[in-house]
Scaffold this motif. Structure first.
Motif, mmCIF file in Angstrom:
data_model
loop_
_atom_site.group_PDB
_atom_site.id
_atom_site.type_symbol
_atom_site.label_atom_id
_atom_site.label_comp_id
_atom_site.label_asym_id
_atom_site.label_seq_id
_atom_site.Cartn_x
_atom_site.Cartn_y
_atom_site.Cartn_z
ATOM 1 N N MET A 72 10.889 54.567 46.443
ATOM 2 C CA MET A 72 9.898 54.261 45.615
ATOM 3 C C MET A 72 8.666 55.086 45.785
ATOM 4 O O MET A 72 8.109 55.155 46.993
ATOM 5 C CB MET A 72 9.531 52.733 46.114
ATOM 6 N N PRO A 73 7.981 55.407 44.620
ATOM 7 C CA PRO A 73 7.031 56.348 44.671
ATOM 8 C C PRO A 73 5.970 55.082 44.831
ATOM 9 O O PRO A 73 5.370 54.294 44.100
ATOM 10 C CB PRO A 73 6.937 56.832 43.304
ATOM 11 N N SER A 74 4.673 55.580 45.575
ATOM 12 C CA SER A 74 3.471 55.089 45.801
ATOM 13 C C SER A 74 2.420 55.048 44.587
ATOM 14 O O SER A 74 1.654 54.190 44.148
ATOM 15 C CB SER A 74 2.591 55.803 46.949
ATOM 16 N N SER A 75 2.474 56.187 43.994
ATOM 17 C CA SER A 75 1.895 56.423 42.711
ATOM 18 C C SER A 75 1.804 55.373 41.639
ATOM 19 O O SER A 75 1.040 55.077 40.669
ATOM 20 C CB SER A 75 1.995 57.834 42.109
ATOM 21 N N GLY A 76 3.192 54.710 41.787
ATOM 22 C CA GLY A 76 3.129 53.598 40.603
ATOM 23 C C GLY A 76 3.290 52.240 41.004
ATOM 24 O O GLY A 76 1.936 51.654 41.051
ATOM 25 N N TYR A 77 4.093 51.745 41.981
ATOM 26 C CA TYR A 77 3.970 50.514 42.453
ATOM 27 C C TYR A 77 2.688 49.932 43.355
ATOM 28 O O TYR A 77 2.140 49.101 42.919
ATOM 29 C CB TYR A 77 5.346 50.033 43.259
ATOM 30 N N GLY A 78 2.679 50.607 44.281
ATOM 31 C CA GLY A 78 1.690 50.485 45.175
ATOM 32 C C GLY A 78 0.128 50.733 44.535
ATOM 33 O O GLY A 78 -0.720 49.819 44.711
ATOM 34 N N ASN A 79 0.054 51.521 43.872
ATOM 35 C CA ASN A 79 -0.974 51.891 43.051
ATOM 36 C C ASN A 79 -1.555 50.956 41.931
ATOM 37 O O ASN A 79 -2.693 50.443 41.676
ATOM 38 C CB ASN A 79 -0.993 53.458 42.372
ATOM 39 N N PHE A 80 -0.643 50.792 40.881
ATOM 40 C CA PHE A 80 -1.019 50.018 39.688
ATOM 41 C C PHE A 80 -0.639 48.346 40.083
ATOM 42 O O PHE A 80 -1.021 47.755 39.040
ATOM 43 C CB PHE A 80 -0.153 50.648 38.363
ATOM 44 N N LEU A 81 0.230 48.149 40.937
ATOM 45 C CA LEU A 81 0.692 46.794 41.063
ATOM 46 C C LEU A 81 -0.033 46.173 42.217
ATOM 47 O O LEU A 81 -0.203 45.022 42.177
ATOM 48 C CB LEU A 81 2.305 46.741 41.344
ATOM 49 N N GLU A 82 -0.313 46.893 43.257
ATOM 50 C CA GLU A 82 -0.898 46.331 44.514
ATOM 51 C C GLU A 82 -2.210 46.432 44.809
ATOM 52 O O GLU A 82 -3.326 45.618 44.684
ATOM 53 C CB GLU A 82 0.012 46.796 45.608
ATOM 54 N N ILE A 83 -2.936 47.844 45.109
ATOM 55 C CA ILE A 83 -4.077 47.606 45.588
ATOM 56 C C ILE A 83 -4.907 49.010 44.909
ATOM 57 O O ILE A 83 -6.116 49.028 45.403
ATOM 58 C CB ILE A 83 -3.756 48.440 47.179
ATOM 59 N N GLY A 84 -4.580 49.853 43.877
ATOM 60 C CA GLY A 84 -5.130 50.741 43.272
ATOM 61 C C GLY A 84 -6.437 50.172 42.503
ATOM 62 O O GLY A 84 -6.403 49.006 42.164
ATOM 63 N N PRO A 85 -7.053 51.018 41.845
ATOM 64 C CA PRO A 85 -8.196 50.515 40.909
ATOM 65 C C PRO A 85 -8.093 50.024 39.785
ATOM 66 O O PRO A 85 -8.625 49.265 39.014
ATOM 67 C CB PRO A 85 -9.117 51.836 41.017
ATOM 68 N N HIS A 86 -6.667 50.225 39.065
ATOM 69 C CA HIS A 86 -6.220 49.564 37.897
ATOM 70 C C HIS A 86 -4.850 48.900 37.995
ATOM 71 O O HIS A 86 -4.097 49.321 38.786
ATOM 72 C CB HIS A 86 -6.444 50.718 36.831
ATOM 73 N N ASN A 87 -4.928 47.977 36.988
ATOM 74 C CA ASN A 87 -3.531 47.216 36.874
ATOM 75 C C ASN A 87 -2.771 48.148 35.867
ATOM 76 O O ASN A 87 -3.259 49.236 35.626
ATOM 77 C CB ASN A 87 -3.708 45.854 36.642
ATOM 78 N N LEU A 285 8.737 48.877 32.427
ATOM 79 C CA LEU A 285 7.109 49.073 32.395
ATOM 80 C C LEU A 285 6.696 50.595 33.010
ATOM 81 O O LEU A 285 6.164 51.243 32.492
ATOM 82 C CB LEU A 285 6.701 47.779 32.996
ATOM 83 N N PHE A 286 7.066 50.631 34.275
ATOM 84 C CA PHE A 286 6.576 51.514 35.264
ATOM 85 C C PHE A 286 7.131 52.933 34.506
ATOM 86 O O PHE A 286 6.470 54.081 34.797
ATOM 87 C CB PHE A 286 6.760 51.590 36.474
ATOM 88 N N GLU A 287 8.211 53.098 34.483
ATOM 89 C CA GLU A 287 9.005 54.191 33.940
ATOM 90 C C GLU A 287 8.295 54.601 32.652
ATOM 91 O O GLU A 287 8.348 55.926 32.484
ATOM 92 C CB GLU A 287 10.538 54.081 33.956
ATOM 93 N N ASN A 288 7.793 53.817 31.724
ATOM 94 C CA ASN A 288 7.330 54.091 30.646
ATOM 95 C C ASN A 288 5.850 54.561 30.894
ATOM 96 O O ASN A 288 5.606 55.824 30.499
ATOM 97 C CB ASN A 288 7.305 52.960 29.529
ATOM 98 N N ILE A 289 4.935 53.856 31.426
ATOM 99 C CA ILE A 289 3.615 54.513 31.784
ATOM 100 C C ILE A 289 3.737 55.819 32.567
ATOM 101 O O ILE A 289 2.671 56.508 32.007
ATOM 102 C CB ILE A 289 2.560 53.281 32.209
ATOM 103 N N MET A 290 4.531 55.796 33.618
ATOM 104 C CA MET A 290 4.301 56.824 34.394
ATOM 105 C C MET A 290 4.975 58.267 33.838
ATOM 106 O O MET A 290 4.491 59.362 34.081
ATOM 107 C CB MET A 290 4.925 56.483 35.728
ATOM 108 N N ASN A 291 5.606 57.960 33.015
ATOM 109 C CA ASN A 291 6.210 59.410 32.023
ATOM 110 C C ASN A 291 5.682 59.569 30.791
ATOM 111 O O ASN A 291 5.903 60.528 30.339
ATOM 112 C CB ASN A 291 7.855 59.020 31.751
ATOM 113 N N ASN A 292 4.576 58.820 30.467
ATOM 114 C CA ASN A 292 3.809 58.929 29.206
ATOM 115 C C ASN A 292 2.289 58.969 29.453
ATOM 116 O O ASN A 292 1.792 59.777 29.926
ATOM 117 C CB ASN A 292 4.318 57.841 28.222
ATOM 118 N N GLU A 293 1.673 57.974 29.252
ATOM 119 C CA GLU A 293 0.207 57.752 29.541
ATOM 120 C C GLU A 293 -0.356 58.430 30.757
ATOM 121 O O GLU A 293 -1.241 59.408 30.734
ATOM 122 C CB GLU A 293 -0.210 56.559 29.399
ATOM 123 N N VAL A 294 0.307 57.968 31.861
ATOM 124 C CA VAL A 294 -0.163 58.481 33.164
ATOM 125 C C VAL A 294 -0.106 59.973 33.242
ATOM 126 O O VAL A 294 -0.736 60.769 33.598
ATOM 127 C CB VAL A 294 0.329 57.634 34.623
#
Ligand SMILES: *[C@@H]1O[C@H](CO)[C@@H](O)[C@H](O)[C@H]1NC(C)=O
Ligand SMILES: *[C@@H]1O[C@H](CO)[C@@H](O)[C@H](O)[C@H]1NC(C)=O
Ligand SMILES: *[C@@H]1O[C@H](CO)[C@@H](O)[C@H](O)[C@H]1NC(C)=O
Ligand SMILES: *[C@@H]1O[C@H](CO)[C@@H](O)[C@H](O)[C@H]1NC(C)=O
Ligand SMILES: *[C@@H]1O[C@H](CO)[C@@H](O)[C@H](O)[C@H]1NC(C)=O
Ligand SMILES: *[C@@H]1O[C@H](CO)[C@@H](O)[C@H](O)[C@H]1NC(C)=O
Ligand SMILES: *[C@@H]1O[C@H](CO)[C@@H](O)[C@H](O)[C@H]1NC(C)=O
Length: 425
Positions: A72-87, A285-294
């Motif tokens: 599991m990559p930190s850039s997705g789950y940890g960042n956008f779901l747990e502790i990062g600055p944005h949801n 959801l994550f595979e979409n945002i991480m392969n597109n917008e992010v």
């Protein structure tokens, strides 16, 4: 060689896609790739703290966050779901770690998230020691070449779930090399282990009694899990680690099926009779945002598809999953001044609190007797009892109430209180 490193150092991310969305823009950050072995490229993403009480971000500690899986990559789950600055819809998160700390996410090991190999002959890691080596190679470049301003900044390595094992391997490598090669890369202060898979059998051994005592299964179910548990121990004794892990999966799959989808990550989570744990709802959801917008915002041009869980990395590490690394925790306690902060949500079934207590009690170190004697104190926040803690020397354990596997998802204010007590005092 460093690949596709973004030239703009201090960008305001998501400004472009922020339009029409409230509360984003303004978080300063940097990201890029560091090549850890020939053709093995590790992605990192650093957020500078937004804390306004200090004149310089280097006046606040740096937290390195490692996700589990393995895969599991930190850039997705940890960042956008747990502790990062944005949801995950890019709105500002209340209580992000970034409010008080610098945070570095690393897609680890190589092959996970945006990290990749550029030559198919390049090997993925197969065990914890290799994970520690790659993270060490990564961090050496990060702190000496990319961000030398963090050289004297207190550093805390956080790992969740299997990431706890990786964080331990990383800290182990850092402290061993500090001793053997007399290189002190950084001001390492602590290791934080959330629902950390340090000693898998301690968790598995509690599956049968927990399931019975919670009323999830009847006596017949207990017997079934208990028999499989015994088989796992036999397989481990025969060093058939991959089969042992498969048998563990048999238990959890069976439990999910028998209970009509009890959520093993949080037993209070609403169960879904499809018997698919809630965490998988996030995959599309994550595979979409991480392969597109992010990906577009970060201008990631590497030929890599971001996956919620990297199957190849999981397969490659499978024989390592069930192995205990309590001896490495002991070595860190025995031979270094690194503080170890262990925390567990009490509603986590998979990496249950009972199992964490069990391996903590089993540790052989100079504080062992005092650990047994030490009494626990309450963790109180705004007059509400949020958990319990126990402390001896450099080891502290928090059991967090009303939280499951990913404690920041369920109880971010409580995690922030733990950070305040342990990292800022
Ligand atoms: C994106 O990265 C590529 C190199 O990987 C570079 O050529 C290009 O200029 C970058 N685009 C932007 C908008 O920074
Ligand atoms: C992100 O936060 C915004 C504002 O609080 C909220 O409206 C939105 O539903 C959140 N998105 C997710 C996916 O939680
Ligand atoms: C912040 O601190 C770093 C490291 O001490 C230093 O290199 C940098 O110049 C400082 N920045 C500001 C804006 O004071
Ligand atoms: C149950 O899970 C499935 C598959 O993940 C999902 O499509 C569905 O919306 C979920 N239903 C509820 C009520 O949560
Ligand atoms: C990108 O990677 C895929 C799979 O790894 C490969 O099949 C494809 O040829 C690559 N494309 C380029 C342009 O290198
Ligand atoms: C740590 O120290 C204890 C004695 O305090 C010893 O029993 C134990 O074996 C040591 N652990 C390791 C991994 O060296
Ligand atoms: C543990 O507690 C007992 C009883 O209070 C005391 O006699 C003993 O010295 C303590 N041992 C340690 C190692 O603190």
């Amino acid at each position: 060689m460093s690949v596709a490193r973004v030239v703009l150092l201090h960008l305001f991310l998501f400004v472009a896609c922020a339009q029409g969305r409230k509360g984003i823009g303004g978080t300063e950050q940097d990201w890029g790739y560091i090549t850890v072995r020939p053709s093995a490229h590790m992605f990192w993403w650093l957020y500078y703290t937004t804390c306004t009480d200090v004149s310089n971000y280097t006046d606040r500690p740096l937290i390195i966050w490692l996700q589990g899986g393995p895969g599991m990559p930190s850039s997705g789950y940890g960042n956008f779901l747990e502790i990062g600055p944005h949801n995950s819809s890019f709105y500002k998160r209340e209580g992000s770690f970034v409010d008080n700390f610098n945070v570095l996410f690393v897609d680890n090991p190589v092959g996970v998230g945006y990290s990749y190999v550029s030559d198919s002959a390049t090997k993925l890691v197969t065990n914890g020691a290799e994970i520690g080596e790659d993270l060490y190679s990564f961090f050496k470049v990060f702190i000496t070449e990319r961000h030398p301003e963090f050289k004297n900044v207190p550093i805390y390595v956080f790992g969740e779930s299997y990431g706890g094992k990786m964080a331990t391997e990383f800290v182990y490598a850092l402290t061993q090399k500090r001793k053997s090669e007399k290189v002190n890369l950084c001001n390492l202060k602590g290791l934080a282990l959330g629902a950390a898979y340090i000693s898998p059998m301690d968790y598995v051994n509690h599956y049968a009694p927990l399931a019975l005592n919670l009323g999830l299964v009847d006596k017949r179910g207990f017997t079934r899990i208990d028999e499989l548990t015994k088989q796992i121990q036999v397989l481990i004794n025969k060093k058939e680690f991959e089969k042992a892990h498969d048998t563990q999966n048999t238990i959890t799959d069976w439990l999910c099926f028998e209970t009509f989808g009890i959520d093993l990550y949080n037993i209070l989570a609403k169960t879904n009779a499809t018997r698919i744990p809630q965490v998988w709802d996030y995959k599309p959801l994550f595979e979409n945002i991480m392969n597109n917008e992010v990906r577009e915002t970060l201008n990631i041009t590497a030929n890599v598809t971001w996956k919620f869980v990297g199957d190849d990395v999981y397969k490659s590490l499978k024989p390592d999953v069930i192995k205990s690394i309590t001896h490495k925790v002991e070595t860190i306690l025995n031979t270094t001044d690194v503080k170890i902060i262990v925390y567990n949500g009490i509603l986590d079934f998979l990496v249950n609190t009972a199992g964490t207590i069990s391996w903590l009690d089993g540790l052989k170190w100079q504080g062992r007797e005092r650990w047994f004697n030490a009494s626990q104190s309450a963790l109180i926040l705004d007059e509400v009892t949020e958990g319990y803690s126990k402390r001896v020397d450099n080891l502290v354990f928090y059991a967090v109430l009303r939280a499951g596997h990913s404690v920041p998802i369920d109880k971010l204010p409580v995690v922030n209180e733990i950070l305040r007590l342990e990292l800022l005092n």
